[in-house]
Scaffold this motif. Structure first.
Motif, PDB file in Angstrom:
ATOM      1  N   ALA A 175      16.430   0.718 -15.181  1.00  0.00           N
ATOM      2  CA  ALA A 175      17.479   0.157 -14.307  1.00  0.00           C
ATOM      3  C   ALA A 175      16.451   0.119 -13.046  1.00  0.00           C
ATOM      4  CB  ALA A 175      18.383   1.236 -13.823  1.00  0.00           C
ATOM      5  N   LEU A 176      16.468  -1.083 -12.267  1.00  0.00           N
ATOM      6  CA  LEU A 176      15.606  -1.335 -11.163  1.00  0.00           C
ATOM      7  C   LEU A 176      16.001  -1.361  -9.767  1.00  0.00           C
ATOM      8  CD1 LEU A 176      14.330  -4.419 -13.141  1.00  0.00           C
ATOM      9  CD2 LEU A 176      13.233  -2.158 -13.742  1.00  0.00           C
ATOM     10  N   ALA A 177      15.298  -0.724  -8.974  1.00  0.00           N
ATOM     11  CA  ALA A 177      15.944  -0.612  -7.578  1.00  0.00           C
ATOM     12  C   ALA A 177      14.673  -0.585  -6.585  1.00  0.00           C
ATOM     13  CB  ALA A 177      16.573   0.663  -7.275  1.00  0.00           C
ATOM     14  N   VAL A 178      14.639  -1.816  -5.640  1.00  0.00           N
ATOM     15  CA  VAL A 178      13.526  -2.169  -4.678  1.00  0.00           C
ATOM     16  C   VAL A 178      14.224  -2.153  -3.326  1.00  0.00           C
ATOM     17  CG1 VAL A 178      11.907  -3.975  -4.304  1.00  0.00           C
ATOM     18  CG2 VAL A 178      12.626  -3.578  -6.438  1.00  0.00           C
ATOM     19  N   ALA A 179      13.003  -1.429  -2.498  1.00  0.00           N
ATOM     20  CA  ALA A 179      13.293  -1.272  -1.142  1.00  0.00           C
ATOM     21  C   ALA A 179      11.993  -1.805  -0.234  1.00  0.00           C
ATOM     22  CB  ALA A 179      13.826  -0.075  -0.539  1.00  0.00           C
ATOM     23  N   TYR A 180      12.211  -2.817   0.586  1.00  0.00           N
ATOM     24  CA  TYR A 180      10.855  -3.154   1.268  1.00  0.00           C
ATOM     25  C   TYR A 180      10.952  -2.071   2.829  1.00  0.00           C
ATOM     26  CZ  TYR A 180       9.026  -7.007  -1.468  1.00  0.00           C
ATOM     27  OH  TYR A 180       8.749  -7.909  -2.479  1.00  0.00           O
ATOM     28  N   VAL A 181       9.941  -1.388   3.000  1.00  0.00           N
ATOM     29  CA  VAL A 181       9.984  -0.540   4.187  1.00  0.00           C
ATOM     30  C   VAL A 181       8.926  -0.766   5.113  1.00  0.00           C
ATOM     31  CG1 VAL A 181      11.677   1.023   3.113  1.00  0.00           C
ATOM     32  CG2 VAL A 181       9.042   1.266   2.942  1.00  0.00           C
ATOM     33  N   HIS A 182       9.063  -0.400   6.405  1.00  0.00           N
ATOM     34  CA  HIS A 182       8.048  -0.169   7.422  1.00  0.00           C
ATOM     35  C   HIS A 182       8.041   1.237   7.744  1.00  0.00           C
ATOM     36  CE1 HIS A 182       7.106  -4.479   8.397  1.00  0.00           C
ATOM     37  NE2 HIS A 182       8.539  -4.694   8.724  1.00  0.00           N
ATOM     38  N   GLY A 183       6.912   1.667   8.049  1.00  0.00           N
ATOM     39  CA  GLY A 183       6.640   3.211   8.615  1.00  0.00           C
ATOM     40  C   GLY A 183       6.458   3.993   7.495  1.00  0.00           C
ATOM     41  N   LEU A 184       5.956   3.564   6.266  1.00  0.00           N
ATOM     42  CA  LEU A 184       5.519   4.648   5.330  1.00  0.00           C
ATOM     43  C   LEU A 184       3.986   5.217   5.718  1.00  0.00           C
ATOM     44  CD1 LEU A 184       6.237   5.731   2.458  1.00  0.00           C
ATOM     45  CD2 LEU A 184       4.796   4.182   1.564  1.00  0.00           C
ATOM     46  N   GLY A 185       3.934   6.357   5.789  1.00  0.00           N
ATOM     47  CA  GLY A 185       2.683   7.017   6.219  1.00  0.00           C
ATOM     48  C   GLY A 185       1.691   6.917   4.745  1.00  0.00           C
ATOM     49  N   PRO A 186       0.454   7.040   5.116  1.00  0.00           N
ATOM     50  CA  PRO A 186      -0.689   7.016   4.033  1.00  0.00           C
ATOM     51  C   PRO A 186      -0.524   8.294   3.276  1.00  0.00           C
ATOM     52  CG  PRO A 186      -1.776   7.871   6.132  1.00  0.00           C
ATOM     53  CD  PRO A 186      -0.294   7.475   6.498  1.00  0.00           C
ATOM     54  N   ARG A 187      -1.110   8.284   1.879  1.00  0.00           N
ATOM     55  CA  ARG A 187      -1.211   9.418   1.072  1.00  0.00           C
ATOM     56  C   ARG A 187      -2.198  10.274   1.765  1.00  0.00           C
ATOM     57  NH1 ARG A 187      -0.632  10.820  -4.693  1.00  0.00           N
ATOM     58  NH2 ARG A 187       1.144   9.960  -5.190  1.00  0.00           N
ATOM     59  N   PRO A 188      -2.006  11.514   2.177  1.00  0.00           N
ATOM     60  CA  PRO A 188      -2.969  12.201   3.157  1.00  0.00           C
ATOM     61  C   PRO A 188      -4.272  12.571   2.418  1.00  0.00           C
ATOM     62  CG  PRO A 188      -1.128  13.692   2.225  1.00  0.00           C
ATOM     63  CD  PRO A 188      -0.852  12.118   2.033  1.00  0.00           C
ATOM     64  N   GLU A 189      -4.288  12.511   0.758  1.00  0.00           N
ATOM     65  CA  GLU A 189      -5.452  12.642   0.122  1.00  0.00           C
ATOM     66  C   GLU A 189      -6.507  11.712   0.014  1.00  0.00           C
ATOM     67  OE1 GLU A 189      -2.297  12.405  -3.071  1.00  0.00           O
ATOM     68  OE2 GLU A 189      -2.431  12.781  -0.874  1.00  0.00           O
ATOM     69  N   HIS A 190      -5.807  10.468   0.406  1.00  0.00           N
ATOM     70  CA  HIS A 190      -6.652   8.858   0.300  1.00  0.00           C
ATOM     71  C   HIS A 190      -6.234   8.219   1.464  1.00  0.00           C
ATOM     72  CE1 HIS A 190      -8.798  10.217  -3.456  1.00  0.00           C
ATOM     73  NE2 HIS A 190      -7.652  10.434  -3.925  1.00  0.00           N
ATOM     74  N   PRO A 191      -6.338   8.617   2.707  1.00  0.00           N
ATOM     75  CA  PRO A 191      -5.866   7.777   3.624  1.00  0.00           C
ATOM     76  C   PRO A 191      -6.978   6.758   4.131  1.00  0.00           C
ATOM     77  CG  PRO A 191      -6.980   9.830   4.707  1.00  0.00           C
ATOM     78  CD  PRO A 191      -7.053  10.017   3.161  1.00  0.00           C
ATOM     79  N   GLU A 192      -7.943   6.499   3.428  1.00  0.00           N
ATOM     80  CA  GLU A 192      -9.062   5.652   4.084  1.00  0.00           C
ATOM     81  C   GLU A 192      -8.873   4.348   3.032  1.00  0.00           C
ATOM     82  OE1 GLU A 192     -10.830   7.695   0.339  1.00  0.00           O
ATOM     83  OE2 GLU A 192      -9.601   8.236   2.300  1.00  0.00           O
ATOM     84  N   SER A 216       7.722  -9.830   8.198  1.00  0.00           N
ATOM     85  CA  SER A 216       7.439  -9.137   9.359  1.00  0.00           C
ATOM     86  C   SER A 216       6.171  -8.431   9.320  1.00  0.00           C
ATOM     87  CB  SER A 216       8.807  -8.157   9.744  1.00  0.00           C
ATOM     88  OG  SER A 216       8.853  -7.342   8.647  1.00  0.00           O
ATOM     89  N   GLY A 217       5.384  -8.850   8.648  1.00  0.00           N
ATOM     90  CA  GLY A 217       4.213  -8.205   8.447  1.00  0.00           C
ATOM     91  C   GLY A 217       3.730  -7.372   7.442  1.00  0.00           C
ATOM     92  N   ARG A 218       2.792  -6.262   7.625  1.00  0.00           N
ATOM     93  CA  ARG A 218       2.574  -5.283   6.739  1.00  0.00           C
ATOM     94  C   ARG A 218       3.848  -4.455   6.345  1.00  0.00           C
ATOM     95  NH1 ARG A 218      -1.477  -0.949   4.217  1.00  0.00           N
ATOM     96  NH2 ARG A 218       0.247   0.174   3.535  1.00  0.00           N
ATOM     97  N   ALA A 219       3.917  -3.941   5.296  1.00  0.00           N
ATOM     98  CA  ALA A 219       4.943  -3.111   4.805  1.00  0.00           C
ATOM     99  C   ALA A 219       4.730  -2.545   3.458  1.00  0.00           C
ATOM    100  CB  ALA A 219       6.266  -4.168   4.499  1.00  0.00           C
ATOM    101  N   ASP A 220       5.628  -1.666   2.877  1.00  0.00           N
ATOM    102  CA  ASP A 220       5.511  -1.087   1.470  1.00  0.00           C
ATOM    103  C   ASP A 220       6.599  -1.218   0.771  1.00  0.00           C
ATOM    104  OD1 ASP A 220       2.759   0.673   1.519  1.00  0.00           O
ATOM    105  OD2 ASP A 220       3.433   0.738   3.606  1.00  0.00           O
ATOM    106  N   ILE A 221       6.489  -1.339  -0.680  1.00  0.00           N
ATOM    107  CA  ILE A 221       7.552  -1.532  -1.453  1.00  0.00           C
ATOM    108  C   ILE A 221       7.602   0.094  -2.100  1.00  0.00           C
ATOM    109  CG2 ILE A 221       8.490  -2.726  -3.572  1.00  0.00           C
ATOM    110  CD1 ILE A 221       6.558  -5.122  -2.854  1.00  0.00           C
ATOM    111  N   LEU A 222       9.192   0.332  -1.928  1.00  0.00           N
ATOM    112  CA  LEU A 222       9.568   1.547  -2.904  1.00  0.00           C
ATOM    113  C   LEU A 222      10.147   1.035  -4.165  1.00  0.00           C
ATOM    114  CD1 LEU A 222      10.646   3.629  -0.075  1.00  0.00           C
ATOM    115  CD2 LEU A 222       8.393   3.780  -0.731  1.00  0.00           C
ATOM    116  N   PHE A 223       9.957   1.182  -5.114  1.00  0.00           N
ATOM    117  CA  PHE A 223      10.239   0.639  -6.531  1.00  0.00           C
ATOM    118  C   PHE A 223      10.642   1.716  -7.419  1.00  0.00           C
ATOM    119  CE2 PHE A 223       9.175  -2.289 -10.294  1.00  0.00           C
ATOM    120  CZ  PHE A 223      10.523  -2.335 -10.555  1.00  0.00           C
TER     121      PHE A 223
END
Length: 415
Positions: A175-192, A216-223
């Motif tokens: 079962a598939l569920a997708v959300a496009y979001v702004h404001g996701l922080g980096p993974r602290p172990e590999h922020p670079e 609206s520009g840069r974003a992240d997908i939570l899937f």
């Protein structure tokens, strides 16, 4: 001049139409929506395109957003430890990231398809905005040398018979569920650097997190990919985007606290930024027959629809369009008969079969040697890198993934 009709304005249909147009073919493109309707509509997919697929776009000079989209340089795998819900690293039984040889990118299909459709029209292509039915194609087919069907949903797909030998699953496996979001922080172990993150919760499902470029520009997908009937299978019937995001985050907090920790400040990119659904992975016969006797050739998802668990949909669509374009150009002015259609599909299947085999394997519970392989990637960087680059070239999995003997020999050679 040869006249070709392309039905469906997704990755494969538009890439093919623009490619044919650039070689002087008279191309008509049928879409059920205008570019503006696509741009302002709901998200249509998750997509992360790896180097080979991106190169097909560059070859046609269609990489309009390459400088704006995030450069995805790695692919990480995390496996939740059983019964642990503390956000620290101890809650991950496995956690590593492989580096890609060539970067990947994701462009929201609303941005890409609308932009490509505008380019097609500006370059003199005939764009027909009309949801095509089989009867329409029966009428149109007489006026064209070749009809290509790349609309992966609806009535038209039924023209192509399911290939049972290549389709082991009769029901949706996730079962598939997708959300496009702004404001996701980096993974602290590999922020670079940016990476796609594949989080596996054994017996429950998977969460993929991927950087993207949207309206609206840069974003992240939570899937989320949830095992049907399991704790992630809760999005059916959820119409409110805010409720969809809230469910997404609640499940992250429960099952993947390390991902939730960087998502506490996210918001949806827009009111159309969510999507849910499911479909059975299916391979179909490539030639469709019209009531009047005409033949049409199925493209990409129409003939090979894999579950998105391996992120191959848009990659496969780009590779299919490239294979079909080459076959059409080579064929010159000879008739596009049934034998040619079958050969053209077979040319694509030579790469697609590896995607289907790998995807179907990833939908099943992993055997012990695969768990060993994924675990070893945490200790051996070359294993992590090779696994990550398999997303670009899934045929390589034949060499080290499916058979315990090959996996063992490979791990021994690296260790």
């Amino acid at each position: 001049m040869r006249k070709i009709l392309v039905v469906g304005a997704g990755q494969s249909g538009l890439q093919l139409a623009l490619g044919l147009q650039s070689h002087g073919y008279e191309v008509t493109l049928m879409s059920n929506r205008t570019a503006d309707e696509i741009r302002s509509g709901r998200v249509m997919s998750t997509q992360c395109m790896f180097h080979t697929a991106l190169q097909h776009e560059r070859d046609l000079q269609l990489n309009f957003w390459e400088s704006q989209a995030p450069r995805i340089e790695g692919l990480g795998v995390s496996v939740a430890a059983p019964g642990s819900f503390d956000p620290g690293p101890s809650q991950r039984a496995i956690d590593w990231v492989g580096k890609l040889d060539g970067y990947a990118q994701s462009v929201d299909q609303r941005v890409k398809m609308a932009g490509w459709m505008d380019a097609f029209a500006q370059r003199g292509g005939q764009l027909v905005v009309h949801g095509a039915a089989v009867g329409d194609l029966d009428y149109f087919s007489r006026a064209y040398d070749l009809v290509l069907v790349s609309a992966g949903k609806g009535e038209l797909v039924q023209m192509f018979a399911r290939d049972p030998e290549r389709s082991p699953y009769g029901e949706p496996q996730r079962a598939l569920a997708v959300a496009y979001v702004h404001g996701l922080g980096p993974r602290p172990e590999h922020p670079e650097f940016d990476a796609v993150r594949c989080n596996l919760v054994p017996g429950v499902g998977e969460l993929f997190v991927m950087p993207t470029f949207t309206t609206s520009g840069r974003a992240d997908i939570l899937f989320w990919e949830g095992v049907p009937g399991g704790p992630l299978d809760v999005f059916n019937g959820v119409k409110d985007p805010a409720e969809h995001l809230s469910l997404t985050l609640d499940l992250m907090e429960k099952f993947l606290p390390w991902e939730y920790a960087r998502a506490t400040g996210v918001e949806l990119t827009d009111a159309g930024g969510t999507l849910a659904g499911r479909y059975a992975p299916t391979v179909r016969k490539p030639v469709g027959r019209l009531p009047g006797g005409g033949l049409v050739l199925g493209v990409a998802d129409v003939v090979v629809a894999n579950d998105p668990i391996t992120g191959q949909g848009s990659n496969s669509a780009a590779k299919c369009a490239a294979a079909y374009l080459a076959a059409i150009l080579e064929h010159g002015d000879k008739p596009f008969d049934e034998a040619w259609m079958q050969q053209t599909f077979d040319r694509y299947w030579a790469t697609a079969q590896h995607v289907t085999k790998w995807t179907n394997a990833m939908l099943a519970p992993p055997p012990e040697h695969v768990l060993n392989l994924i675990g070893a990637a945490g200790q051996l960087q070359p294993v992590a890198d090779r696994f990550a680059n398999g997303f670009d070239d899934p045929s390589d999995f034949e060499n080290f993934f499916y058979e315990p003997e090959k996996t063992g020999a490979y791990l021994a050679s690296v260790a």
